[in-house]
Every structure is written in C-alpha cells, then in structure tokens.
Design a protein around this motif. Structure first.
Motif, PDB file in Angstrom:
ATOM      1  N   ARG A   7       0.822  -1.182   0.000  1.00 17.95           N
ATOM      2  CA  ARG A   7       0.000   0.000   0.000  1.00 17.95           C
ATOM      3  C   ARG A   7       0.870   1.251   0.000  1.00 17.95           C
ATOM      4  NH1 ARG A   7      -2.507   3.965   1.449  1.00 17.95           N
ATOM      5  NH2 ARG A   7      -4.665   4.375   1.732  1.00 17.95           N
ATOM      6  N   GLY A   8       2.025   1.162   0.688  1.00 24.98           N
ATOM      7  CA  GLY A   8       2.944   2.289   0.673  1.00 24.98           C
ATOM      8  C   GLY A   8       3.364   2.634  -0.745  1.00 24.98           C
ATOM      9  N   ALA A   9       3.584   1.612  -1.556  1.00 23.57           N
ATOM     10  CA  ALA A   9       3.949   1.852  -2.955  1.00 23.57           C
ATOM     11  C   ALA A   9       2.793   2.489  -3.692  1.00 23.57           C
ATOM     12  CB  ALA A   9       4.331   0.534  -3.619  1.00 23.57           C
ATOM     13  N   ALA A  10       1.579   2.063  -3.402  1.00 16.74           N
ATOM     14  CA  ALA A  10       0.417   2.610  -4.086  1.00 16.74           C
ATOM     15  C   ALA A  10       0.175   4.059  -3.692  1.00 16.74           C
ATOM     16  CB  ALA A  10      -0.820   1.775  -3.755  1.00 16.74           C
ATOM     17  N   THR A 152      16.019  -0.863  -1.859  1.00 17.23           N
ATOM     18  CA  THR A 152      16.540  -0.065  -2.951  1.00 17.23           C
ATOM     19  C   THR A 152      15.380   0.511  -3.764  1.00 17.23           C
ATOM     20  OG1 THR A 152      18.541  -1.393  -3.116  1.00 17.23           O
ATOM     21  CG2 THR A 152      17.965  -0.061  -5.036  1.00 17.23           C
ATOM     22  N   VAL A 153      15.461   1.811  -4.034  1.00 18.49           N
ATOM     23  CA  VAL A 153      14.397   2.501  -4.774  1.00 18.49           C
ATOM     24  C   VAL A 153      15.019   3.217  -5.969  1.00 18.49           C
ATOM     25  CG1 VAL A 153      12.520   4.196  -4.643  1.00 18.49           C
ATOM     26  CG2 VAL A 153      13.147   2.867  -2.613  1.00 18.49           C
ATOM     27  N   MET A 174      10.582  -0.231  -6.686  1.00 20.51           N
ATOM     28  CA  MET A 174      10.935  -0.694  -5.352  1.00 20.51           C
ATOM     29  C   MET A 174      11.262  -2.175  -5.352  1.00 20.51           C
ATOM     30  SD  MET A 174       7.941   1.466  -3.503  1.00 20.51           S
ATOM     31  CE  MET A 174       7.380   2.595  -4.783  1.00 20.51           C
ATOM     32  N   ASP A 175      12.468  -2.499  -4.925  1.00 19.57           N
ATOM     33  CA  ASP A 175      12.912  -3.884  -4.794  1.00 19.57           C
ATOM     34  C   ASP A 175      12.794  -4.258  -3.324  1.00 19.57           C
ATOM     35  OD1 ASP A 175      14.061  -6.345  -4.891  1.00 19.57           O
ATOM     36  OD2 ASP A 175      15.966  -5.704  -5.735  1.00 19.57           O
ATOM     37  N   GLY A 180      10.153 -10.693  -1.420  1.00 25.03           N
ATOM     38  CA  GLY A 180      10.407 -11.364  -2.674  1.00 25.03           C
ATOM     39  C   GLY A 180       9.644 -10.773  -3.840  1.00 25.03           C
ATOM     40  N   MET A 181       9.545  -9.446  -3.876  1.00 26.94           N
ATOM     41  CA  MET A 181       8.767  -8.828  -4.937  1.00 26.94           C
ATOM     42  C   MET A 181       9.342  -7.473  -5.324  1.00 26.94           C
ATOM     43  SD  MET A 181       5.423  -7.763  -2.609  1.00 26.94           S
ATOM     44  CE  MET A 181       4.432  -7.328  -4.036  1.00 26.94           C
ATOM     45  N   LYS A 182       9.019  -7.050  -6.550  1.00 30.51           N
ATOM     46  CA  LYS A 182       9.365  -5.729  -7.040  1.00 30.51           C
ATOM     47  C   LYS A 182       8.081  -5.025  -7.470  1.00 30.51           C
ATOM     48  CE  LYS A 182      13.977  -6.981  -8.723  1.00 30.51           C
ATOM     49  NZ  LYS A 182      14.894  -6.991  -9.896  1.00 30.51           N
TER      50      LYS A 182
END
Length: 230
Positions: A7-10, A152-153, A174-175, A180-182
């Motif tokens: 959600r932070g990415a969204a 890492t961004v 975002m890695d 286990g996801m990007k």
C-alpha cells in the motif's frame, strides 16, 4: 517490513514538513503590494471530498477497495532523496488530509490510490511540488531504511498530464527482498492553490503495463481541480 509496503507503494506521494519548512522560508502567497494576487485559501473539507474519484469517473473494471492505514515512514540514506522516501508514507505533516480513495482492478490486482490534502497557504503547497521535482532529478537510485531493513528505490521523471496550476509525474521502482517482490508505482503530484493531490497507479505482474497511467492521472487531476475550484 510487513505487507503494508504494498500500500505504501500505491500511496507513493508525500513529503514531510521538515523539508517543506526550509523550502518555504523565502516564499509567500500573501498580498504585499498592488498588483499581487491574494493568498491562496486552504481548501474546505467539501472541496477536498468533491475532488475524490468515484467508480463512475474511471474506465470499466475498477472498484473501490478499503484503504488499510499504513504507518510506514522510511528514511533515505541520502538526505537529498528524503522527499521521495516520504512518498511511501500515508502522512503529509503540516497539511490537512481531505480524504483518500483506493481502487482495485478486476483481473490483474492493479492498484489506484488518490489522496487530497490542503495547506494553510499556497507557498507550502508550491514547496511540496518543488521538493518532489528536485529530488527526482537528484535521486535516480537511493536506499531507504525502515525498522532496520533496507530497500533499494529507483526514481525517474515521467511526462504526466499537466493538471492544476502545476504537476510532477514520476515512477518509483521498489525492490523488496523481504517480500520477494518488485513494484513500480507511477505517481502524479498536482497542486491547485493551497490544495494538493497525490495519485499513484501500481500495475501488477511480471511485466507491469504502465499504459493506463496517463489517462488515470488526467481523470484524477481533473476531478481534483474541479473540486478545488467548486
């Protein structure tokens, strides 16, 4: 780090008052002489609510989803990149939140998140937009730390619809090894007066399709501006 980073990415769109305060030091929208425009008034609660997207405003296939709160507050190892690290936080310190809405798309788990805030004047809102634009230019890659864990961004500027008085588009990659996801999040930051909108589109899958971002950003930006002007 927990699953709320998704959600932070969204949400991916904020900056804290720590850098806004410094950026606002020499700027003001207040009247100081003949011919200067008056200070931009804060948006009302009604104006901010009116700027939020509805399902009817979006292409077929989107539906409203519950927006779970996130307390993620990552810190950048590079101070100049902190405005972008703050884009993964729900909060905009020094601003008043006027509502948020999150959508999911049938079939591919894509996310669309929109939040609207207001500052007490236009100077702070201008500084917010500038800080994000400056950081994108300086931070192609940086590392964030949260709860002792690193991520890492990457950041790159996007050509986004110019909505409102000014807008900035960017993509954050975002890695997240812990999960286990990007993820790749396309973001629009737009300003109208003292009001600010942050909208993020996160396509999912091994080969995320970013082609919908420009249309979604324009829809969200236009709705935000209409509400702010209403």
């Amino acid at each position: 780090m927990h699953i709320s980073i998704r959600r932070g990415a969204a949400v991916a769109l904020t900056a804290s008052a720590l850098f806004l305060t410094a950026a606002c030091g020499g700027s003001s929208d207040k009247v100081s002489g003949a011919g200067q425009k008056p200070a931009a008034a804060p948006l009302t609660e009604a104006q901010m609510k009116a700027g939020l997207l509805e399902v009817a405003d979006l292409p077929t296939g989107w539906k409203v989803e519950a927006a779970a709160p996130s307390e993620d507050k990552p810190k950048s190892e590079k101070p100049e990149c902190q405005p972008l690290a703050q884009l993964m936080s729900d909060e905009v310190e020094g601003a008043t939140e006027g509502g948020e809405r999150e959508f999911g798309r049938d079939g591919d788990s894509a996310i669309l998140a929109q939040q609207i805030f207001t500052y007490t004047d236009g100077a702070a809102a201008k500084a917010f937009v500038k800080s994000v634009g400056d950081a994108v230019g300086a931070c192609a890659t940086f590392t964030t730390v949260q709860d002792g864990e690193k991520m890492t961004v990457t950041a790159q500027k996007l050509t986004a619809p110019q909505v409102g008085e000014e807008a900035v588009g960017l993509r954050l990659g975002m890695d997240i090894p812990q999960l286990g996801m990007k993820l790749e999040s396309d973001v629009l930051v737009a300003r109208q007066g003292a009001g600010m909108m942050r909208l993020a589109y996160v396509p999912m899958g091994e080969k995320p399709d970013h082609s919908a971002f420009e249309d979604l950003a324009k829809r969200g930006g236009d709705k935000f501006v209409k509400g702010a002007q209403g």
